[in-house]
Design a protein around this motif. Structure first.
Motif, mmCIF file in Angstrom:
data_model
loop_
_atom_site.group_PDB
_atom_site.id
_atom_site.type_symbol
_atom_site.label_atom_id
_atom_site.label_comp_id
_atom_site.label_asym_id
_atom_site.label_seq_id
_atom_site.Cartn_x
_atom_site.Cartn_y
_atom_site.Cartn_z
ATOM 1 N N VAL A 311 0.893 -1.190 -0.049
ATOM 2 C CA VAL A 311 0.064 0.200 0.058
ATOM 3 C C VAL A 311 0.900 1.385 0.143
ATOM 4 C CG1 VAL A 311 -1.768 1.399 1.380
ATOM 5 C CG2 VAL A 311 -2.129 -1.127 1.079
ATOM 6 N N TYR A 312 0.588 2.137 -1.041
ATOM 7 C CA TYR A 312 1.470 3.292 -0.940
ATOM 8 C C TYR A 312 0.502 4.731 -0.979
ATOM 9 C CZ TYR A 312 4.352 0.024 -3.096
ATOM 10 O OH TYR A 312 5.220 -1.412 -3.408
ATOM 11 N N LEU A 313 1.059 5.585 -0.396
ATOM 12 C CA LEU A 313 0.305 6.897 -0.322
ATOM 13 C C LEU A 313 1.087 7.961 -1.307
ATOM 14 C CD1 LEU A 313 -0.668 5.548 2.276
ATOM 15 C CD2 LEU A 313 -0.669 7.921 3.380
ATOM 16 N N ALA A 314 0.355 8.312 -2.197
ATOM 17 C CA ALA A 314 0.703 9.299 -3.216
ATOM 18 C C ALA A 314 1.276 10.543 -2.498
ATOM 19 C CB ALA A 314 -0.310 9.709 -4.141
ATOM 20 N N GLU A 315 2.110 11.206 -3.333
ATOM 21 C CA GLU A 315 2.751 12.603 -2.555
ATOM 22 C C GLU A 315 1.551 13.330 -2.769
ATOM 23 O OE1 GLU A 315 6.159 13.574 -4.858
ATOM 24 O OE2 GLU A 315 7.369 11.763 -4.380
#
Length: 363
Positions: A311-315
């Protein structure tokens, strides 16, 4: 010699015109690929209502028409051989024969028919008409597949509107000019969209309650956008990447949910996608319009999902759009604004997926 050449030219032209005349005596229901959440009936009908769903076929004969009906008015983008050619309008409960393309050159041509707007109703495609003897062949899936969950931004609300003072019109909502389709085009990927204007993760736009009765946490599991009784079969496709862009409506006007309520639903949705798709990468996007309450939630979301390494959080992309230039109807991004959003996300997706960035325009 000139006389014979002229006769041959006229004969070739006659054959081409004859081939392009549509044969309305034969309804073709096979040889078409649909991408997105659709329902296939035994009689060949295909029903759907999510925005962005598209049909593709390689057809011969130089002309093609669709037979469709719709419970609510809706626009469709028509692409032939990869180029946009027209927008068509479906607005009838009765069968409509809509010409999509004609007077094309000889050989095989590729049609892509894309639902451009939400519409709020069910579209049924009953089949297609080609020229006499025409053949339709379904188009194979691309190696890459992206699924996107969102709200009006993802739907392309106002993307074709001339200015931000204009209010919503169905004819200016164009999902193909929104960031999700732009990103899919850039990476040459298929896509599926589950998005609805006003939707939040826990609270929908303007709801007087902190928790709406039917937020995206519940809606994302349905086959149809506007029918809550039919569950979607997640085995129909498995995306390589999931994008989630929700939150603006949760914290819009008056009552707002708590960070724990918002983050809690977000985590539940990702857990549900994990159950169906396995360990696919998920990119959580903070909307460009996020205000302080939503901004506070994302560090909490990161902490809650810390153990999920895919899971990644966008900048953040706050303040990347400018008034008077990048906005369409009701202050939603226009096509230029959506290209800016896409350009912010494309490098991050490239890094996550190891998809090489190409020297090509973002459009």
């Amino acid at each position: 010699m000139k006389k014979h050449f002229l006769i041959l030219c006229l004969l070739a032209l006659t054959l081409q015109v004859s081939a392009q005349k549509l044969d309305y005596s034969r309804l073709i229901t096979k040889g078409v690929t649909y991408t997105g959440r659709v329902q296939h009936a035994d009689n060949g009908d295909v029903r759907f209502d999510w925005t962005g769903i598209y049909a593709q076929t390689d057809f011969s004969g130089g002309a093609i028409a669709v037979d469709m009906s719709s419970t609510r008015p809706c626009y469709f983008n028509v692409f032939i051989d990869g180029r946009f050619v027209r927008k068509v309008y479906a607005d009838s409960l009765a069968h409509q024969r809509i010409l999509l393309a004609d007077k094309l050159g000889r050989g095989t041509h590729r049609l892509r028919l894309q639902r451009a707007c939400e519409g709020g109703g069910i579209t049924t495609i009953h089949g297609y008409y080609g020229a006499k003897g025409a053949q339709l062949k379904g188009v194979g899936r691309k190696p890459r597949m992206i699924e996107v969950f969102g709200d009006s931004y993802t739907c392309g609300y106002g993307s074709d509107s001339p200015n931000q003072q204009e209010h919503f019109k169905i004819e200016t909502e164009n999902v193909d000019h929104a960031y999700a389709c732009i990103i899919a085009r850039y990476f040459d990927a298929d896509y599926a969209i589950a998005a609805h204007s006003g939707q939040g993760m826990v609270r929908n736009y303007g709801d007087k309650k902190q928790r709406s009765d039917y937020p995206m946490l519940l809606r994302h599991t349905k086959l149809f956008d506007n029918i809550d009784s039919v569950e979607y079969d997640f085995s129909q496709y498995r995306p390589d990447l999931v994008l989630i862009n929700l939150g603006t409506n949760d914290f819009s006007r008056e009552v707002t949910p708590t960070p724990d309520q918002y983050v809690g639903n977000y985590v539940k949705m990702i857990q549900n996608l994990r159950k169906h798709y396995g360990d696919v990468p998920v990119l959580c996007i903070m909307p460009h319009s996020a205000r302080k309450y939503l901004q506070v939630c994302f560090p909490i979301l990161r902490e809650r999902l810390y153990n999920d390494k895919n899971v990644y959080l966008a900048e953040p992309m706050l303040e990347i759009l400018r008034d008077g230039r990048d906005y369409g109807a009701d202050g939603h991004p226009n096509y230029q604004g959506h290209r800016k959003i896409a350009m912010k996300l494309i490098p991050q997706i490239s890094n996550i997926m190891d998809w090489q960035m190409e020297d090509r325009p973002v459009k």
